[in-house]
Design a protein around this motif. Structure first.
Motif, PDB file in Angstrom:
ATOM      1  N   GLN A 175       0.830  -1.220   0.000  1.00 40.20           N
ATOM      2  CA  GLN A 175       0.000   0.000   0.000  1.00 40.20           C
ATOM      3  C   GLN A 175       0.861   1.267   0.000  1.00 40.20           C
ATOM      4  O   GLN A 175       0.435   2.311  -0.494  1.00 40.20           O
ATOM      5  CB  GLN A 175      -0.964   0.026   1.196  1.00 40.20           C
ATOM      6  N   GLU A 176       2.062   1.147   0.565  1.00 43.34           N
ATOM      7  CA  GLU A 176       2.962   2.310   0.620  1.00 43.34           C
ATOM      8  C   GLU A 176       3.475   2.675  -0.774  1.00 43.34           C
ATOM      9  O   GLU A 176       3.572   3.845  -1.126  1.00 43.34           O
ATOM     10  CB  GLU A 176       4.127   1.988   1.566  1.00 43.34           C
ATOM     11  N   PHE A 177       3.766   1.662  -1.593  1.00 45.91           N
ATOM     12  CA  PHE A 177       4.426   1.911  -2.882  1.00 45.91           C
ATOM     13  C   PHE A 177       3.524   1.783  -4.106  1.00 45.91           C
ATOM     14  O   PHE A 177       3.915   2.193  -5.198  1.00 45.91           O
ATOM     15  CB  PHE A 177       5.626   0.978  -3.040  1.00 45.91           C
ATOM     16  N   TRP A 178       2.344   1.181  -3.944  1.00 47.14           N
ATOM     17  CA  TRP A 178       1.501   0.897  -5.112  1.00 47.14           C
ATOM     18  C   TRP A 178       0.069   1.386  -4.915  1.00 47.14           C
ATOM     19  O   TRP A 178      -0.418   1.465  -3.798  1.00 47.14           O
ATOM     20  CB  TRP A 178       1.455  -0.617  -5.387  1.00 47.14           C
ATOM     21  N   LYS A 179      -0.580   1.699  -6.044  1.00 45.44           N
ATOM     22  CA  LYS A 179      -2.027   1.909  -6.072  1.00 45.44           C
ATOM     23  C   LYS A 179      -2.642   0.762  -6.841  1.00 45.44           C
ATOM     24  O   LYS A 179      -1.978   0.115  -7.656  1.00 45.44           O
ATOM     25  CB  LYS A 179      -2.368   3.222  -6.773  1.00 45.44           C
TER      26      LYS A 179
END
Ligand SMILES: O=C(O)CCC(=O)C(=O)O
Ligand SMILES: [Fe+2]
Length: 201
Positions: A175-179
């Motif tokens: 969730q931090e790096f991707w949508k």
């Protein structure tokens, strides 16, 4: 081409800075059909308004929230208050918990009525989910595309079709790096139910 031959084991998607696991057939078609029909009827589907940049829109799908506790869940300027789990939903929750050895408090359910229903680019990064949340996502009914894109490296994108009975787990720094999103489609697709199990702290 079937990239993912039937197996009881998760495969890990080849995404940097993420940990996304996929199991094509968590439930067989008979169980998936039963669950789709039951949940279609029993879940209290509603269409909420969302506010984006000061404008109000109808959410492009129906949703419902179920939880073991009374804690509300807020996203896109809406706050949802949970109903209590019922038998079949509780069974799905415990089947998934057993498979991945992880407990959840809450289920956010989505109903995509047609190809015109969707879920726009977002991360499930609300603070009540805690740091590096584990989210389990079960698909029932029509197959839809699930897309992922890296937040800062535009060369990193991934598309996967999610058939009925499939289970996708997002954890670690996903969730931090991707949508992720479920885009609209012009194909004539039937209804799809998605259950996302989360823990609301
Ligand atoms: O429908 C899906 O597969 C995704 C749902 C989702 O991303 C969400 O509810 O946060
Ligand atoms: Fe999501």
């Amino acid at each position: 081409m079937n990239l993912f031959p039937q197996s009881n084991e998760f495969i890990k998607l080849p995404l940097k800075n993420a940990n996304v696991l996929y199991l094509e057939q968590f439930y067989n078609s008979e169980t998936s059909n039963f669950l789709f029909n039951t949940l279609r009827k029993e879940i209290q589907w509603q269409q909420d308004n969302i506010k984006l940049f000061g404008k109000t829109y109808k959410q492009p799908r129906l949703t419902a929230l179920y939880a073991e506790n009374e804690k509300p869940y807020s996203y896109s300027n809406i706050t949802m208050y949970p109903e209590s789990f019922f038998k079949e939903l509780e069974q799905v929750k415990s089947d998934i918990e057993e498979k991945i050895a992880h407990k959840f408090t809450t289920c956010l359910a989505n109903l995509y009525r047609t190809g015109n229903d969707s879920n726009g680019w977002h991360s499930d990064n609300e603070k009540e989910l805690g740091h590096n949340p584990v989210i389990a996502s079960l698909s029932l009914g029509a197959t839809r595309s699930f897309q992922l894109k890296h937040k800062t490296d535009s060369s990193q994108r991934f598309n996967i079709e999610l058939p009925s009975g499939s289970l996708l787990i997002m954890k670690g720094t996903t969730q931090e790096f991707w949508k992720h999103q479920i885009p609209k489609t012009k194909k004539h697709v039937g209804e799809r139910i998605n259950l996302t199990f989360r823990t609301i702290l």
